[in-house]
Design an enzyme around this catalytic site. Structure first.
Site, PDB file in Angstrom:
ATOM      1  CG  ASP A  29      17.569   8.917  -9.461  1.00 40.85           C
ATOM      2  OD1 ASP A  29      17.105   7.777  -9.356  1.00 40.85           O
ATOM      3  OD2 ASP A  29      18.441   9.243 -10.287  1.00 40.85           O
ATOM      4  CE  LYS A  51      23.935   4.187  -4.311  1.00 39.90           C
ATOM      5  NZ  LYS A  51      24.095   4.761  -5.633  1.00 39.90           N
ATOM      6  CG  MET A 166      28.637  10.647  -8.379  1.00 48.69           C
ATOM      7  SD  MET A 166      28.176   9.058  -9.056  1.00 48.69           S
ATOM      8  CE  MET A 166      28.972   9.095 -10.651  1.00 48.69           C
TER       9      MET A 166
END
Ligand code: SAH
Length: 497
Positions: A29, A51, A166
């Site tokens: 990741d 990402k 998040m």
């Protein structure tokens, strides 16, 4: 599937480390630290799937497909996920997809950022007087959900600590929902950005003003948001951000094999170290002098070793030639510096003599002054060694044989990302541990640019010889270690700050 921990490589589990060393393919990741990736075995395939910086990330389906493909090809596949694989972040979906396709899985938990980031900010999630439970909540609910899966009323009871991951994009919504559901606007809130990293930042406020404070400080994801009375304990328990070198970026120019000790010492004091090796250590171009010396090693009265590389070079070659280390029995040994003594000790060999100071002239004196007249001395050294020591031994009447055990060379490949950071002047201090690190740094960066970059930075030299090499390049060392050893150099930097 392996939890990679929140960032600080020291928080990786031993099991994760072991499996990373075995894997053929590693999927990782965006939030996995580079130094963790350096633990994979040579030749392992590294596949980024996270990402990063607005670039589109591969779709979950594609990741699953690739994972299954590699596993079916008989490879040992490691899927590294930031923090713990099953604290948000969709680890469970991925694992289930594998199971459904008949792939055998193993799950290794990791230290989650939900706990580690608060801890590194000095915020305990529970404390008998303030909170007996904590909840970890997503700050970014699946937008496709029609009804909120989050029970704001229950969360707003004020009883347990709340940790949102998040959540930065929805900070206003989160604080709004909590206040509307009944939590006091005065409830303390902490936000920890890049928790456990040497560039961690923390902002403290309350439900009412935290959004404003976050905007003011420009705090960004990845960050965890902590809501509850325990946040107040930071005042007393903040530890990480108080280390003497916290937030300081220090460049290390030593050879890769040797950088880690200095790196660790500085990191323990909170520094962010950038390893930018300028030299590499190689075997001698020709082993002639070394092999000849080893051939008659027992005939020497003394062996003089001036660096750990020399020790490894000589002993390594003896073993390559199928010699026995007992051939050194009867040869007295003199070493320069505690690191050389320790390296020798690692092989189970003791040195007779180590001068208290590390100058060439000290050695003959420490070896018994007049008594080395006529003695046969083997000086095991690098190709580029300073002739001073040989001269001093001869001046004392010794018969000196030199053997070249290793050489140093300017590195051929420089990590472009690290070079970019250094070239932008994105560091606070830089360490030089030999004249060749100085000269190669000048060579790699170009002298005028190097001089410009070092202006206004803390330039730390391990000793006088290195400081002189800097002066010859028109750079003034801001620090010279009291004695030319790595611990003394680290101590001088810590004292400076
Ligand atoms: N499985 C991960 C979380 C994945 S969700 C874990 O257990 O940590 C990604 C979120 O984790 C980020 O948006 C951020 O809220 C949080 N996060 C991950 N690493 C972090 C870090 N070093 N500091 C602060 N927050 C972090």
């Amino acid at each position: 599937m392996i939890g990679a921990g929140p960032g600080d490589p020291g928080l990786l589990t031993r099991k994760a480390e072991r499996i990373l060393g075995l894997a053929d393919v590693v999927f990782y990741d965006a939030l996995v630290d580079r130094s963790i990736l350096s633990l994979v075995k040579p030749g392992a395939e590294l596949i980024p799937v996270g990402k990063r910086g607005g670039k589109p990330s591969p779709k979950q389906k594609e990741i699953n497909k690739l994972l299954i493909q590699k596993a079916r090809a008989g490879k040992v596949v490691a899927r590294l996920k930031g923090g713990d694989p099953f604290v948000l972040g969709r680890g469970a979906e991925e694992a289930l997809a594998l199971v459904r396709r008949g792939v055998k899985i193993e799950l290794v938990p990791g230290v989650t950022s939900a706990i580690a980031a608060p801890t590194y900010a000095g915020i305990p999630l529970t404390h008998r007087d303030f909170a007996s439970s904590f909840s970890v909540i997503t700050g970014q609910e699946d937008p496709a959900k029609t009804e909120s899966g989050i029970d704001w009323k229950a969360l707003a009871s004020g009883k347990g600590t709340l940790v949102f991951l998040m959540g930065m994009a929805n900070l206003d919504k989160i604080t709004g929902n909590l206040t509307r559901a009944g939590l006091s606007p005065r409830t303390p809130v902490g936000i920890v950005e890049n928790g456990t990293y040497p560039f961690q930042r923390t902002v403290i406020g309350d439900l009412q003003d935290i959004s404003r404070r976050a905007r003011k400080t420009g705090i960004k994801p990845p960050a965890v948001i902590i809501v509850g009375e325990v946040v107040r304990l930071r005042e007393k328990m903040n530890w990480f951000e108080k280390k003497p070198l916290f937030g300081k970026k220090i460049v290390i120019t030593r050879a890769r094999e040797q950088a880690s000790y200095l790196s660790e010492l500085l990191q323990e004091s909170g520094a962010w170290t950038l390893e930018f090796p300028t030299i590499e250590i190689l075997g001698p171009r020709q082993c002639t002098s070394l092999d000849r010396a080893i051939g008659k090693i027992s005939s020497f009265d003394w062996l003089v070793l001036t660096s750990p590389n020399g020790v490894r070079g000589l002993i390594g070659r003896m073993l390559d030639l199928d010699r026995d280390l007992r051939d050194l029995k009867g040869v007295k040994i003199a070493v320069i510096g505690p690191a050389t003594r320790d390296e020798l000790g690692w092989w189970g060999i003791k040195a007779e003599v180590m001068p208290a100071r590390y100058y060439s002239k000290e050695l003959p004196r420490a070896m018994g002054g007049k008594n080395i007249r006529g003695q046969r001395i083997l000086l095991a050294r690098s190709e580029q060694a300073d002739p001073d020591l040989n001269r001093a031994l001869r001046a004392a009447g010794a018969v000196v044989t030199e053997a070249i055990c290793y050489r140093t060379a300017r590195v051929k490949k420089v990590d472009p990302e690290v070079k970019k950071m250094v070239a932008c002047g994105d560091f606070d201090g830089i360490t030089f541990t030999s004249s060749s690190t100085v000269n190669n740094f000048m060579g790699i960066m170009g002298k005028p640019r190097a001089q410009r970059l070092l202006k206004g930075k803390l330039v730390a030299a391990i000793g006088e010889v290195t400081a002189r090499a800097l002066r010859e390049n028109q750079v003034q060392a801001g620090i010279v270690a009291r004695r030319p050893t790595i611990p003394d150099l680290a101590e001088a930097i810590i004292k400076h700050y």
